[in-house]
Design a protein around this motif. Structure first.
Motif, PDB file in Angstrom:
ATOM      1  N   ARG A  51       0.807  -1.220   0.000  1.00 35.43           N
ATOM      2  CA  ARG A  51       0.000   0.000   0.000  1.00 35.43           C
ATOM      3  C   ARG A  51       0.839   1.269   0.000  1.00 35.43           C
ATOM      4  N   GLU A  52       2.151   1.092   0.161  1.00 31.32           N
ATOM      5  CA  GLU A  52       2.994   2.284   0.305  1.00 31.32           C
ATOM      6  C   GLU A  52       2.920   3.141  -0.958  1.00 31.32           C
ATOM      7  N   ARG A  53       3.008   2.516  -2.097  1.00 34.39           N
ATOM      8  CA  ARG A  53       2.911   3.237  -3.367  1.00 34.39           C
ATOM      9  C   ARG A  53       1.669   2.746  -4.105  1.00 34.39           C
ATOM     10  N   ALA A  54       0.810   3.675  -4.434  1.00 34.90           N
ATOM     11  CA  ALA A  54      -0.476   3.306  -5.028  1.00 34.90           C
ATOM     12  C   ALA A  54      -0.306   2.836  -6.466  1.00 34.90           C
ATOM     13  N   SER A  55      -1.269   2.070  -6.920  1.00 35.10           N
ATOM     14  CA  SER A  55      -1.213   1.558  -8.293  1.00 35.10           C
ATOM     15  C   SER A  55      -1.524   2.685  -9.281  1.00 35.10           C
ATOM     16  N   PHE A  56      -1.169   2.436 -10.516  1.00 34.02           N
ATOM     17  CA  PHE A  56      -1.447   3.402 -11.587  1.00 34.02           C
ATOM     18  C   PHE A  56      -2.933   3.734 -11.645  1.00 34.02           C
ATOM     19  N   ILE A  57      -3.778   2.725 -11.542  1.00 28.20           N
ATOM     20  CA  ILE A  57      -5.223   2.946 -11.664  1.00 28.20           C
ATOM     21  C   ILE A  57      -5.725   3.832 -10.521  1.00 28.20           C
ATOM     22  N   ALA A  61     -13.603  -6.524 -20.139  1.00 27.43           N
ATOM     23  CA  ALA A  61     -12.498  -6.177 -19.227  1.00 27.43           C
ATOM     24  C   ALA A  61     -12.008  -4.756 -19.507  1.00 27.43           C
ATOM     25  N   ILE A  62     -12.026  -4.365 -20.774  1.00 24.69           N
ATOM     26  CA  ILE A  62     -11.629  -2.986 -21.118  1.00 24.69           C
ATOM     27  C   ILE A  62     -12.641  -2.006 -20.533  1.00 24.69           C
ATOM     28  N   ALA A  63     -13.930  -2.352 -20.694  1.00 23.90           N
ATOM     29  CA  ALA A  63     -14.985  -1.474 -20.149  1.00 23.90           C
ATOM     30  C   ALA A  63     -14.855  -1.361 -18.636  1.00 23.90           C
ATOM     31  N   ALA A  64     -14.517  -2.464 -17.981  1.00 23.59           N
ATOM     32  CA  ALA A  64     -14.390  -2.440 -16.519  1.00 23.59           C
ATOM     33  C   ALA A  64     -13.270  -1.501 -16.088  1.00 23.59           C
ATOM     34  N   MET A  65     -12.144  -1.554 -16.809  1.00 26.34           N
ATOM     35  CA  MET A  65     -11.030  -0.678 -16.432  1.00 26.34           C
ATOM     36  C   MET A  65     -11.387   0.790 -16.661  1.00 26.34           C
ATOM     37  N   LEU A  66     -12.021   1.076 -17.792  1.00 22.87           N
ATOM     38  CA  LEU A  66     -12.376   2.470 -18.083  1.00 22.87           C
ATOM     39  C   LEU A  66     -13.396   2.986 -17.068  1.00 22.87           C
ATOM     40  N   ALA A  95     -12.751   6.617 -14.725  1.00 18.94           N
ATOM     41  CA  ALA A  95     -13.459   7.904 -14.858  1.00 18.94           C
ATOM     42  C   ALA A  95     -14.934   7.679 -15.155  1.00 18.94           C
ATOM     43  N   PRO A  96     -15.771   8.660 -14.815  1.00 19.74           N
ATOM     44  CA  PRO A  96     -17.206   8.508 -15.114  1.00 19.74           C
ATOM     45  C   PRO A  96     -17.511   8.588 -16.613  1.00 19.74           C
ATOM     46  N   ASP A  97     -16.681   9.328 -17.365  1.00 20.33           N
ATOM     47  CA  ASP A  97     -16.936   9.460 -18.797  1.00 20.33           C
ATOM     48  C   ASP A  97     -15.830   8.790 -19.595  1.00 20.33           C
ATOM     49  N   ALA A  98     -16.218   8.078 -20.635  1.00 20.45           N
ATOM     50  CA  ALA A  98     -15.242   7.403 -21.480  1.00 20.45           C
ATOM     51  C   ALA A  98     -15.558   7.717 -22.940  1.00 20.45           C
ATOM     52  N   ILE A  99     -14.564   8.227 -23.636  1.00 22.72           N
ATOM     53  CA  ILE A  99     -14.725   8.490 -25.072  1.00 22.72           C
ATOM     54  C   ILE A  99     -13.890   7.431 -25.786  1.00 22.72           C
ATOM     55  N   VAL A 100     -14.574   6.565 -26.505  1.00 21.79           N
ATOM     56  CA  VAL A 100     -13.923   5.352 -27.004  1.00 21.79           C
ATOM     57  C   VAL A 100     -14.109   5.249 -28.508  1.00 21.79           C
ATOM     58  N   GLY A 119     -22.237  -1.541 -22.675  1.00 20.33           N
ATOM     59  CA  GLY A 119     -23.598  -1.268 -22.201  1.00 20.33           C
ATOM     60  C   GLY A 119     -23.853  -1.811 -20.814  1.00 20.33           C
ATOM     61  N   ALA A 120     -23.067  -2.797 -20.395  1.00 18.44           N
ATOM     62  CA  ALA A 120     -23.260  -3.364 -19.057  1.00 18.44           C
ATOM     63  C   ALA A 120     -22.837  -2.385 -17.972  1.00 18.44           C
ATOM     64  N   ARG A 121     -21.990  -1.429 -18.328  1.00 18.63           N
ATOM     65  CA  ARG A 121     -21.471  -0.492 -17.312  1.00 18.63           C
ATOM     66  C   ARG A 121     -21.760   0.963 -17.636  1.00 18.63           C
ATOM     67  N   PHE A 122     -21.991   1.255 -18.915  1.00 17.32           N
ATOM     68  CA  PHE A 122     -22.110   2.654 -19.346  1.00 17.32           C
ATOM     69  C   PHE A 122     -23.423   2.882 -20.087  1.00 17.32           C
ATOM     70  N   ASP A 123     -23.847   4.148 -20.073  1.00 16.71           N
ATOM     71  CA  ASP A 123     -24.884   4.599 -21.001  1.00 16.71           C
ATOM     72  C   ASP A 123     -24.180   5.295 -22.150  1.00 16.71           C
ATOM     73  N   CYS A 124     -24.715   5.091 -23.339  1.00 18.14           N
ATOM     74  CA  CYS A 124     -24.113   5.751 -24.504  1.00 18.14           C
ATOM     75  C   CYS A 124     -24.779   7.108 -24.694  1.00 18.14           C
ATOM     76  N   LEU A 125     -24.020   8.178 -24.533  1.00 20.28           N
ATOM     77  CA  LEU A 125     -24.578   9.519 -24.680  1.00 20.28           C
ATOM     78  C   LEU A 125     -24.548  10.004 -26.116  1.00 20.28           C
ATOM     79  N   SER A 126     -23.583   9.490 -26.866  1.00 22.44           N
ATOM     80  CA  SER A 126     -23.458   9.969 -28.241  1.00 22.44           C
ATOM     81  C   SER A 126     -22.605   8.990 -29.037  1.00 22.44           C
ATOM     82  N   ARG A 127     -22.871   8.890 -30.333  1.00 20.80           N
ATOM     83  CA  ARG A 127     -22.020   8.104 -31.218  1.00 20.80           C
ATOM     84  C   ARG A 127     -21.860   8.853 -32.525  1.00 20.80           C
TER      85      ARG A 127
END
Lengths: 466, 77
Positions: free
Chosen positions: A355-361, A388-393, A397-402, A440-448
């Motif tokens: 725990r001394e040094r936090a992870s990148f995430i 797994a990519i969606a889970a990391m994003l 952050a709350p917003d993801a532009i993919v 879609g399991a984790r995010f709502d799509c606001l725009s495409r």
């Protein structure tokens, strides 16, 4: 002050520790160390360093007395991005080394010295290296030796020499807490480095002297002349600076460093892509974003130009170096951070208790992420599933532009050509439908966006409340 | 490039240690015994460097003085 309130990385120096209260960071200073802090302020060194932008500013928080009787409490300026040396480009490590030596020289001239020279004492505010540990300053003593000399060589000079002369070798050290042992550096460096006086002295001979020592504590000191000790300290600093200067990294090229000139986008499609990204970031209300797989940092710079601070994350060393060089311009310098991180193997949490040094995430959480032209690399080359990519994003952050890149895209085809076992069932896992189901399991799509070059599509996702 | 003999280096370290101040530290960081001893050698090396610089400056001054002297044939009678 309860022990639970301490920052997990702040326990090694008995002179004090960091703690957080209601989102505000404080530094408690032990009564024994208070005279050193007083000297730092009274000598004019603090004002000189802060005025030059070399040291993080601190406010005396005298209103806080919870650390205990006689303790001093300071409130340091909080930095938006915390990074570690293993995530820096060669030029960043070089800048951090020169900063440490510059501060040591100024400290010596004010009758003080740095009692440690860890790379963890340096952080980057945009492109500017800044020293963060105010408790590293101590009154200079009369012995002609710098106690942090070995640490400086193992955290800075040795790794810089390795990066310069044995590219890739420094990465083997991973997220090391104590730099790279000089004995290892000396063994890995080519023989021609003996011809460089700085490396011969501070790495090769230094390593041999350390291996020859029996580890017993030196005898008690006899007081010497403070002026002689200061003169030695200044000469040592000058000698180290000369050695570090000769490890200045050169700009290299790679398969990805010219990607902007050789990609699949036409000029108009690139403009459309930028418009979508800018609109999505504005919609998100983000003040700090992370550009994952930033390549040459074009979109990161565009966000900075629009007033959004950005951290450009890239794995390719040559690309990273170019981003850092571009971030040195006055327009980008305060708001564009550069980190060299492999997203498939980001820096883990490490150090004591893990725990001394936090992870990148944990350190990179922000308002929005950009994942442009990277998801197909993760999903095809590295076989990371879309979910797994969606889970990391969603974690970052709350917003993801993919950017979704279909398998019909020329770049996807090149990546697929390097794989075996390409079946219709496998290709179905890379389809747009699979992509949308995973996100879609984790995010709502606001725009495409409309399909861009080769059917690529941009999405603005917002994390769904749990 | 021939690597300097380890014995020679150890000898130099021993000699310089005897001629320099014994060292200690009161910091929380372990500076490493070998590293501290090595700095004794550095102190000697830097001292030799300064001595050479001063010698060079002295020679330059003497040389400049010699050059400033008028040739023997030009001596006023």
């Amino acid at each position: 002050m309860s022990m639970q309130a301490r920052h997990p990385a702040s326990f090694r120096d008995p002179a004090g520790f960091l703690f957080e209260d209601q989102g505000v960071l404080y530094r408690a200073v032990h009564p024994d160390a208070a005279p050193d802090v007083d000297l730092l302020f009274a000598s004019g060194l603090y004002n000189e360093l802060v005025a030059q932008g070399l040291l993080v500013a601190h406010r005396r928080a005298d209103e806080r007395t919870d650390a205990g009787a006689g303790w001093l409490t300071l409130q340091p300026e909080r930095l938006p991005v915390i990074s570690y040396a293993c995530e820096w480009t060669d030029a960043q490590l070089h800048a951090a080394a020169m900063l440490t030596l510059d501060i040591q020289r100024r400290a010596l001239r004010h009758g003080m010295s740095l009692k440690d020279a860890s790379s963890f004492n340096v952080q980057f505010v945009g492109a500017r290296a800044v020293f963060i540990d105010i408790l590293s300053f101590t009154r200079a003593n009369a012995t002609p030796a710098w106690v942090a000399y070995r640490q400086f060589c193992e955290h800075f000079l040795g790794p810089l020499a390795l990066r310069r002369h044995v590219p890739g070798a420094a990465a083997l050290a991973g997220a090391a807490l104590e730099g790279i042992p000089l004995s290892l550096v000396a063994r890995l460096l080519p023989w021609r480095t003996w011809l460089q006086p700085g490396l011969a002295l501070h790495v090769h001979l230094h390593a041999r002297a350390m291996s020859g020592a029996d580890g017993t504590a030196p005898r008690a000191a006899r007081p010497g002349s403070p002026a002689a000790a200061q003169a030695f300290g200044l000469r040592l600093t000058e000698s180290l600076e000369a050695a570090v200067r000769r490890t200045r990294p050169a700009l290299r090229s790679s398969a990805w460093s010219d990607y902007r000139q050789n990609n699949t986008y036409s000029s108009s499609a690139a403009d459309t892509k930028l418009e979508f990204v800018a609109a999505a970031v504005a919609r998100s209300g983000a003040t700090r974003a992370v550009d994952l797989g930033a390549n040459d940092g074009h979109y990161a710079r565009e966000l900075v130009a629009r007033g959004v601070a950005c951290t450009a994350v890239e794995m390719d060393a040559a690309c990273c170096e170019r981003i850092y060089q571009s971030s040195l311009s006055p327009a980008c310098s305060p708001s564009l951070n550069t980190l060299r991180v492999d997203l498939t193997n980001p820096t883990p949490a490490h150090g004591w208790h893990g725990r001394e040094r936090a992870s990148f995430i944990e350190r990179l959480r922000c308002d929005a992420t950009l994942s442009l032209a990277i998801v197909h690399h993760l999903s095809i080359t590295h076989q990371v599933p879309f979910d797994a990519i969606a889970a990391m994003l969603a974690d970052l952050a709350p917003d993801a532009i993919v950017e979704y890149v279909p398998t019909s895209d020329a770049m996807s085809q090149r990546l697929l050509a390097a794989r075996t076992g390409i079946t219709p069932a496998y290709l179905a896992t890379l389809s747009e439908q699979a992509f949308l189901e995973a996100f879609g399991a984790r995010f709502d799509c606001l725009s495409r966006s409309e399909p861009l070059a080769h059917g690529r599509i941009l999405f603005h996702f917002r994390r769904r409340a749990a | 490039m021939k690597t300097p003999s380890p014995d020679l280096i150890r000898f130099a370290i021993c000699v310089s240690t005897l001629s320099a101040l014994p060292l200690t530290s009161h910091a929380y960081l372990d500076p490493g015994t070998g590293s501290l001893l090595f700095q004794s050698l550095l102190a000697v090396l830097f001292g030799i460097g300064v001595a050479f610089r001063q010698l060079r400056q002295w020679i330059a001054k003497v040389w400049a003085f010699i050059l400033r002297r008028p040739p023997p044939g030009d001596d006023p009678k």
